[in-house]
Motif scaffolding. Structure first.
Motif, PDB file in Angstrom:
ATOM      1  N   THR A   1       0.672  -1.306  -0.149  1.00 15.59           N
ATOM      2  CA  THR A   1      -0.092  -0.141   0.104  1.00 15.59           C
ATOM      3  C   THR A   1       0.896   1.107   0.025  1.00 15.59           C
ATOM      4  O   THR A   1       0.610   2.354  -0.738  1.00 15.59           O
ATOM      5  N   ASP A   2       1.879   1.133   0.722  1.00 16.10           N
ATOM      6  CA  ASP A   2       2.895   2.299   0.770  1.00 16.10           C
ATOM      7  C   ASP A   2       3.554   2.486  -0.518  1.00 16.10           C
ATOM      8  O   ASP A   2       3.708   3.596  -1.135  1.00 16.10           O
ATOM      9  N   ASP A   3       4.186   1.332  -1.050  1.00 17.28           N
ATOM     10  CA  ASP A   3       4.761   1.512  -2.452  1.00 17.28           C
ATOM     11  C   ASP A   3       3.790   2.173  -3.311  1.00 17.28           C
ATOM     12  O   ASP A   3       4.179   3.059  -4.188  1.00 17.28           O
ATOM     13  N   ALA A   4       2.469   2.002  -3.192  1.00 16.03           N
ATOM     14  CA  ALA A   4       1.462   2.491  -4.263  1.00 16.03           C
ATOM     15  C   ALA A   4       1.497   3.793  -3.978  1.00 16.03           C
ATOM     16  O   ALA A   4       1.290   4.680  -4.885  1.00 16.03           O
ATOM     17  N   ILE A   5       1.009   4.253  -2.730  1.00 13.01           N
ATOM     18  CA  ILE A   5       1.081   5.851  -2.491  1.00 13.01           C
ATOM     19  C   ILE A   5       2.071   6.504  -2.871  1.00 13.01           C
ATOM     20  O   ILE A   5       2.022   7.566  -3.212  1.00 13.01           O
ATOM     21  N   TYR A   6       3.421   5.890  -2.642  1.00 16.28           N
ATOM     22  CA  TYR A   6       4.775   6.538  -3.089  1.00 16.28           C
ATOM     23  C   TYR A   6       4.635   6.903  -4.575  1.00 16.28           C
ATOM     24  O   TYR A   6       4.980   7.969  -4.989  1.00 16.28           O
ATOM     25  N   LYS A   7       4.228   5.830  -5.340  1.00 15.68           N
ATOM     26  CA  LYS A   7       4.114   5.862  -6.848  1.00 15.68           C
ATOM     27  C   LYS A   7       2.983   7.129  -7.354  1.00 15.68           C
ATOM     28  O   LYS A   7       3.523   7.893  -8.174  1.00 15.68           O
ATOM     29  N   GLY A   8       1.913   7.125  -6.331  1.00  9.65           N
ATOM     30  CA  GLY A   8       0.836   8.267  -6.809  1.00  9.65           C
ATOM     31  C   GLY A   8       1.478   9.541  -6.214  1.00  9.65           C
ATOM     32  O   GLY A   8       1.331  10.580  -6.928  1.00  9.65           O
ATOM     33  N   LEU A   9       2.321   9.614  -5.290  1.00 11.35           N
ATOM     34  CA  LEU A   9       2.915  11.110  -5.013  1.00 11.35           C
ATOM     35  C   LEU A   9       4.007  11.371  -5.887  1.00 11.35           C
ATOM     36  O   LEU A   9       4.126  12.597  -6.122  1.00 11.35           O
ATOM     37  N   ALA A  10       4.907  10.553  -5.942  1.00 11.75           N
ATOM     38  CA  ALA A  10       5.898  10.787  -7.256  1.00 11.75           C
ATOM     39  C   ALA A  10       5.250  11.361  -8.546  1.00 11.75           C
ATOM     40  O   ALA A  10       6.018  12.114  -9.185  1.00 11.75           O
ATOM     41  N   ALA A  11       4.029  10.737  -8.837  1.00  7.33           N
ATOM     42  CA  ALA A  11       3.676  11.147 -10.330  1.00  7.33           C
ATOM     43  C   ALA A  11       2.557  12.618  -9.943  1.00  7.33           C
ATOM     44  O   ALA A  11       1.731  13.060 -10.874  1.00  7.33           O
ATOM     45  N   ASN A  12       2.530  13.190  -8.840  1.00  5.32           N
ATOM     46  CA  ASN A  12       1.743  14.199  -8.446  1.00  5.32           C
ATOM     47  C   ASN A  12       0.249  13.719  -8.894  1.00  5.32           C
ATOM     48  O   ASN A  12      -0.390  14.773  -9.416  1.00  5.32           O
ATOM     49  N   SER A  13      -0.296  12.482  -8.552  1.00  6.20           N
ATOM     50  CA  SER A  13      -1.495  12.377  -9.214  1.00  6.20           C
ATOM     51  C   SER A  13      -2.794  12.909  -8.393  1.00  6.20           C
ATOM     52  O   SER A  13      -2.527  13.545  -7.360  1.00  6.20           O
ATOM     53  N   GLU A  14      -3.841  13.266  -9.251  1.00  3.43           N
ATOM     54  CA  GLU A  14      -4.936  14.049  -8.525  1.00  3.43           C
ATOM     55  C   GLU A  14      -5.703  13.502  -7.645  1.00  3.43           C
ATOM     56  O   GLU A  14      -6.186  13.940  -6.751  1.00  3.43           O
ATOM     57  N   LEU A  15      -5.667  12.121  -7.809  1.00  2.00           N
ATOM     58  CA  LEU A  15      -6.526  11.206  -6.703  1.00  2.00           C
ATOM     59  C   LEU A  15      -5.644   9.979  -6.202  1.00  2.00           C
ATOM     60  O   LEU A  15      -5.163   9.397  -7.206  1.00  2.00           O
ATOM     61  N   ILE A  16      -5.641   9.708  -4.860  1.00  3.43           N
ATOM     62  CA  ILE A  16      -4.827   8.404  -4.501  1.00  3.43           C
ATOM     63  C   ILE A  16      -6.058   7.646  -3.726  1.00  3.43           C
ATOM     64  O   ILE A  16      -6.501   8.228  -2.600  1.00  3.43           O
ATOM     65  N   ILE A  17      -6.308   6.679  -4.155  1.00  5.61           N
ATOM     66  CA  ILE A  17      -7.430   5.687  -3.689  1.00  5.61           C
ATOM     67  C   ILE A  17      -6.803   4.393  -2.947  1.00  5.61           C
ATOM     68  O   ILE A  17      -6.411   3.610  -3.765  1.00  5.61           O
ATOM     69  N   CYS A  18      -7.042   4.309  -1.710  1.00  5.96           N
ATOM     70  CA  CYS A  18      -6.607   3.022  -1.090  1.00  5.96           C
ATOM     71  C   CYS A  18      -7.185   2.319  -0.124  1.00  5.96           C
ATOM     72  O   CYS A  18      -8.252   2.998   0.574  1.00  5.96           O
ATOM     73  N   ALA A  19      -7.418   1.097  -0.004  1.00  2.00           N
ATOM     74  CA  ALA A  19      -7.888   0.329   0.935  1.00  2.00           C
ATOM     75  C   ALA A  19      -7.027  -0.558   1.578  1.00  2.00           C
ATOM     76  O   ALA A  19      -6.756  -1.760   0.863  1.00  2.00           O
ATOM     77  N   PRO A  20      -6.181  -0.224   2.374  1.00  2.22           N
ATOM     78  CA  PRO A  20      -5.067  -0.847   3.117  1.00  2.22           C
ATOM     79  C   PRO A  20      -5.482  -2.106   3.725  1.00  2.22           C
ATOM     80  O   PRO A  20      -6.583  -2.437   4.104  1.00  2.22           O
ATOM     81  N   CYS A  21      -4.284  -3.057   3.864  1.00  2.00           N
ATOM     82  CA  CYS A  21      -4.620  -4.517   4.024  1.00  2.00           C
ATOM     83  C   CYS A  21      -3.329  -4.826   5.008  1.00  2.00           C
ATOM     84  O   CYS A  21      -2.184  -4.323   4.640  1.00  2.00           O
ATOM     85  N   CYS A  22      -3.600  -5.734   5.895  1.00  2.00           N
ATOM     86  CA  CYS A  22      -2.484  -6.466   6.600  1.00  2.00           C
ATOM     87  C   CYS A  22      -1.667  -5.686   7.825  1.00  2.00           C
ATOM     88  O   CYS A  22      -2.005  -6.222   9.066  1.00  2.00           O
TER      89      CYS A  22
END
Length: 384
Positions: free
Chosen positions: A263-284
């Motif tokens: 989940t953190d790896d995905a959020i990081y990719k979104g932050l690095a790309a300056n995404s308009e929207l980051i949507i997560c359902a964290p797990c574990c």
């Protein structure tokens, strides 16, 4: 009162320029009113524009419709007698009105919070977000040959509809008049990925490309085959680790039930790309729990195993939300689906904001939280 003339002028101009989003009243003068907020939006009734006031009482909602001149009188009365603040949201700017106890009125102007208008339809009929005749539903064995939902897949069908309803509400913060690149990290068998593509492209008619990232090659092959048979030309699936995915163009990043630090790896990719929207359902949520294993904790909440697990889940996701805020995202956390199906039902959303956040204050909150629970580091911090 002339003190509200600036608000009324801005309101009328926003309606005239077709960039009015909504107006909210907040900070009630007294809790005894049982009226925390009033929300105002534009509706069209019998081909005539009205301002619809939704009075959000503690126990129920009441709505009333006014023309602009009537609305101005109602707003003045509410701001003089019941509320201390109002915010006018337009596509150009936000105008905040503050009323002191002595009835002194002041204004603040900030960058626009919204990039799209709200629908103006009154008593809007329930929108179909999933077309039962869609081929992908048959290929995924959600519907049968007669386009009926297979009973054992009814929960999945409801989940898809709820997911699309959530996505629709989140897209208010995203400019949809351009091509959108959506990346779904940890797409699995693609139930939600296919539904999202079909909804945005074939129902909403948006210019969208969707990429699903999934480590299991057999699922990637299956999903690409279904995409081809469904004529979903701008949908593709790639067999790859989230960490290895390299694309600086991600408008919307989705990561549902990506395990632990994925989940953190995905959020990081979104932050690095300056995404308009980051949507997560964290797990574990293993990383912090393993880090503090064996460390004595003062809080009695951490005495019992099940509470300890849930507490560190909340801490993990709170730090994620704070890191998103630090990077100029507005964040919210809510239940994604009913917890009768899974307890992993929390959704964390970050929408890109034009307003600068107080990074130093957010850093202090993160530090205080880590110190309180003797946490050395959050994995997402190490990526940044």
């Amino acid at each position: 009162m002339n003190e509200f003339e600036q608000l009324f002028t801005a309101l009328e101009q926003a309606i005239k320029d077709d960039n009015f989003v909504k107006l909210t009243l907040s900070k009630p003068v007294s809790k005894s009113f049982n009226l925390p907020n009033v929300y105002v939006r534009l509706v069209t009734i019998k081909e005539e524009q009205k301002l619809q006031f939704t009075y959000r009482y503690s126990t129920n909602d009441q709505t009333k419709n006014y023309d602009v001149e009537e609305a101005k009188e109602v707003l003045e009365e509410l701001l003089l007698e019941k509320f201390r603040a109002a915010t006018l949201f337009t596509l150009e700017k936000d105008v905040q009105v503050l009323v002191s106890k002595k009835k002194k009125v002041s204004y603040r102007t900030q960058a626009a919070s919204f990039k799209n208008k709200l629908p103006e339809v009154h008593d809007k009929p329930k929108e179909k977000r999933v077309l039962l005749e869609s081929k992908y539903l048959q290929l995924l064995q959600i519907t049968d040959q007669n386009h009926k939902v297979i009973p054992k897949m009814a929960d999945k069908y409801r989940q898809i509809n709820k997911y699309l309803e959530i996505i629709e509400s989140l897209l208010v913060s995203v400019p949809t008049d351009k091509q959108l690149h959506i990346v779904d990290m940890g797409s699995g068998k693609g139930y939600l990925t296919f539904a999202l593509y079909d909804y945005l492209v074939n129902i909403k008619q948006y210019n969208v490309t969707v990429t699903g990232i999934e480590l299991r090659e057999e699922l990637v092959q299956l999903c690409n085959d279904i995409a081809a048979k469904s004529n979903f030309s701008n949908l593709q699936f790639i067999a790859q680790r989230i960490q290895e995915y390299d694309n600086s163009k991600i408008d919307i990043l989705i990561a549902l039930h990506a395990c632990d630090t994925a989940t953190d790896d995905a959020i990081y990719k979104g932050l690095a790309a300056n995404s308009e929207l980051i949507i997560c359902a964290p797990c574990c949520h293993k990383q912090i729990r393993q880090q503090v294993k064996g460390v004595a904790q003062e809080s009695p909440l951490l005495k019992y195993g099940i509470f300890k697990e849930r507490q560190f889940e909340m801490i993990t996701d709170t730090i994620r939300a704070l890191i998103l805020e630090k990077n100029n995202y507005n964040t919210k956390v809510f239940e994604f689906i009913s917890n009768e199906h899974t307890r992993k039902n929390v959704m964390l959303v970050g929408s890109k904001s034009n307003k600068k956040k107080d990074a130093e204050a957010i850093d202090q909150k993160i530090t205080d939280l880590k110190n309180a629970y003797q946490i050395e580091e959050h994995y997402l911090e190490t990526l940044l």
